[in-house]
Design an enzyme around this catalytic site. Structure first.
Site, mmCIF file in Angstrom:
data_model
loop_
_atom_site.group_PDB
_atom_site.id
_atom_site.type_symbol
_atom_site.label_atom_id
_atom_site.label_comp_id
_atom_site.label_asym_id
_atom_site.label_seq_id
_atom_site.Cartn_x
_atom_site.Cartn_y
_atom_site.Cartn_z
ATOM 1 N N ASP A 8 0.849 -1.187 0.000
ATOM 2 C CA ASP A 8 0.000 0.000 0.000
ATOM 3 C C ASP A 8 0.886 1.239 0.000
ATOM 4 O OD1 ASP A 8 -2.335 1.781 0.626
ATOM 5 O OD2 ASP A 8 -3.309 -0.129 1.060
ATOM 6 N N SER A 59 -11.130 -0.951 -0.666
ATOM 7 C CA SER A 59 -9.844 -0.941 0.042
ATOM 8 C C SER A 59 -10.007 -1.282 1.509
ATOM 9 C CB SER A 59 -9.186 0.439 -0.065
ATOM 10 O OG SER A 59 -8.544 0.606 -1.291
ATOM 11 N N HIS A 101 -3.786 5.900 3.437
ATOM 12 C CA HIS A 101 -4.449 4.685 2.960
ATOM 13 C C HIS A 101 -3.785 3.424 3.520
ATOM 14 C CE1 HIS A 101 -5.855 1.713 -0.093
ATOM 15 N NE2 HIS A 101 -6.910 2.515 -0.203
#
Length: 636
Positions: free
Chosen positions: A175, A594, A266
């Site tokens: 990520d 996600s 994220h």
């Protein structure tokens, strides 16, 4: 594997209970030949391949060794050294310099090629495929109670408590990096003394896993990231700049760092969903106790996604295929048990197997379970990402959301979703439809600069939410014009959202659209925003698939595979986010596939903590065969 559409639903404790009973899953192993696939290349243009950066995949010798599913990790018949030797022979014949070699999960390399070199390699019979280095993107647009993890009789309880859930397992997160100071990743300092807990061995971090193997990772120092930032929870942190033009990379001023430090939030968010330690997170006006699905599992961060210089846009952000494959190779070499991949792009036309797919095949053959986001291209059909059958592709559902109520009179009130109503409980103001206090049609969705401050000051503003409209951007415009609250009114059957916003915000479902607009257009109504659902109307049913969650079936060359495989919570998920070194750790509510994928990665870690030799295929089978059916927005 083909999964019946009716079984794609909200994951519950059953997926784990099925694998933690008295009998080990791998009690009756099966001997099979590891998969070896010759990829289907894109049909070359008549003019030949153009100059550029490519991933060159070589034809591999067929694998003839067998393995016992769930008992033994597959052993590739072509050693890494032999693969590298073949790669250099092929590259030398074309006068090509290899940038990075891949010899563990696939046989290939990355290189910058001229048109002539690309043509020469494509004509070489030892080359299986020549694939341009693609750019993918993160797929964002912990649910302990929703998954029946916490409480008496829950999964954690059956595994010995949250402190033991996922113990002995390492989850690799590919990520945007990680914020090591966040309390979700709190852990004791690493010692140099060997033992059951992770320890340092020179520059490596060693952890003895439940499957009897060792994880050996590294904590790479870099911008605002020290080798000492790793711990007995965060056991690895690496960064891969392959395929990135560093001149076009964001810097610390916009929240990006040339190191494993998270640039966008994220990566921290997904890592904490999968395996974050129990802590309290505060988002907007709400505080919640949060924990990852497998809070005793260890985390290794592999940064493959990078932010560009424009913080207001994601268009210059990138996750190059070459960086992703490098991360997969390293994660498998380090010894992770599970990979979470909340990144993706729809399959390219004519490509049955991408280089990233092949890398994940190598990971699966090595016994690593891969959870991958399905993408946020819904509700149209056929936009699903990560369609390889050996990964578990995860759609996003709606879990239990915090509620607020828009009250217009003692007898007329409408409940919706919100985390931003003040703890004082209520606020009031004149109810105004955005087009009446702004620039006509342009103000319907409270577009930036569309509202007139003189008419908006002190108002509760109703804006319609359609397409890709951002509730956060609507709230920013209401705040700019002096409004005191936003009512974001859905115009279709999409689920409601929660998140931080510049003014208190309530997102109402489409069933209230007509009555809300009629009430706002008559007389001089006053709206009161109340914290919680103060009506007798039920909250939206959990388990509804998000409208923007990508649907199947898979398109193009992958059309014979039914995807996604399963759904998990992916709406308004509270979790960790990014912070600069020395700044206060933060949390945020995010939505998308996600957020769904790491729930499945965490569930896989729970299984492996109890039955360490369970194969990726067995875990996937248990997940898809025990999940609850999905709900429609009306709750059926």
């Amino acid at each position: 594997m083909v999964v019946a559409p009716g079984r794609i639903g909200r994951t519950t404790a059953a997926v784990v209970v099925a694998l933690i009973g008295a009998s080990p899953v791998a009690a009756a192993p099966v001997s099979v030949a590891p998969v070896s696939i010759a990829p289907l290349a894109v049909t070359p243009d008549a003019a030949g391949p153009a100059a550029g950066r490519y991933i060159v995949r070589l034809v591999d010798v067929a694998e003839t060794e067998t393995r016992r599913i769930g008992v033994e990790r597959s052993s590739p018949s072509v050693r890494a050294g032999e693969r590298r030797a073949r790669q250099h022979a092929v590259a030398d014949a074309a006068g090509v310099g290899i940038e990075r070699s891949f010899s563990l999960t696939m046989n290939g390399f990355t290189a910058e090629l001229s048109a002539a070199q690309a043509a020469a390699l494509r004509a070489d019979p030892r080359v299986a495929d020549l694939e341009p280095d693609r750019i993918s993107h993160v797929q964002a647009a912990p649910s302990a109670e929703a998954l029946n993890l916490s409480g008496y009789g829950g999964v954690w309880d059956r595994l010995g408590g949250a402190s033991a859930a996922g113990e002995g397992v390492v989850i690799g997160v590919l990520d945007s990096g990680i914020a090591p100071e966040n309390p979700s990743f709190a852990g004791d300092a690493l010692s140099s003394s060997p033992g059951d807990e992770p320890y340092r061995d020179g520059d490596e971090i060693v952890y003895r896993k439940a499957d009897g193997g060792e994880f050996r990772g590294r904590c790479e120092a870099g911008e605002q990231f020290d080798a000492d930032d790793c711990s007995q929870t965060l056991v690895g942190a690496r960064a891969f700049l392959d395929g990135i033009d560093t001149a076009e990379l964001g810097d610390a001023d916009v929240g990006e760092y040339r190191s494993p430090r998270d640039g966008s939030g994220h990566g921290s968010h997904t890592a904490a969903i999968a395996a974050g330690r129990p802590t309290t997170a505060r988002v907007a006006e709400q505080s919640q106790q949060i924990a990852g699905v497998a809070p005793a599992a260890k985390i290794a961060a592999y940064k493959v996604c990078w932010s560009g210089p424009d913080p207001s846009s994601t268009g210059d952000d990138a996750c190059p295929s070459s960086a992703i494959i490098a991360g997969v190779e390293q994660a498998v070499a380090d010894g992770v048990n599970v990979i979470n991949y909340s990144v993706g792009a729809p399959p390219e036309k004519g490509v049955a197997l991408s280089a990233v797919d092949e890398a994940f095949l190598g990971a699966s053959n090595a016994g690593v379970f891969v959870a991958a986001a399905a993408g946020n291209g819904g509700p149209r059909s056929g936009g699903v990402s990560n369609t390889a059958p050996w990964v578990t592709t995860v759609a996003a559902s709606v879990g239990e959301l915090d509620q607020a109520t828009v009250r217009l009179s003692p007898t007329q009130a409408m409940p919706g979703s919100s985390v931003s109503v003040p703890e004082s409980g209520t606020l009031s103001g004149p109810l105004q439809l955005a087009p009446f206090i702004g620039d006509g049609k342009r103000a319907i969705n409270c577009a930036p600069g569309s509202l007139r401050p003189d008419d908006t000051d002190g108002a509760v503003v109703v804006c319609e939410r359609r397409g890709s409209d951002s509730i956060e951007a609507m709230a920013d415009e209401v705040a700019r014009a002096g409004g005191v609250a936003l009512v974001a009114l859905n115009v279709d059957e999409r689920p409601t959202e929660v998140g931080e916003s510049a003014v208190p915000t309530v997102n109402l479902p489409v069933r209230y659209r007509t009555s809300m607009k009629r009430a706002a257009a008559q007389g001089d109504p006053v709206a009161t925003i109340e914290r919680g659902n103060t009506t007798s109307m039920p909250a939206p049913a959990p388990g509804t698939i998000r409208s923007d969650s990508s649907r199947g079936p898979a398109q193009g060359a992958a059309a014979d595979v039914l995807k996604p495989d399963v759904a998990a919570p992916g709406t308004g998920i509270f979790s960790a986010t990014a912070n600069a070194s020395g700044e206060r750790p933060a949390a945020a509510a995010m939505s998308g596939t996600s957020m769904a994928a790491p729930h499945i990665a965490g569930l896989a870690a729970l299984v492996l903590g109890r039955e360490p030799r369970t194969s990726p295929a067995a875990i996937k089978s248990a997940l898809v065969s025990t999940a609850d059916p999905a709900h429609r927005p009306d709750g059926d």
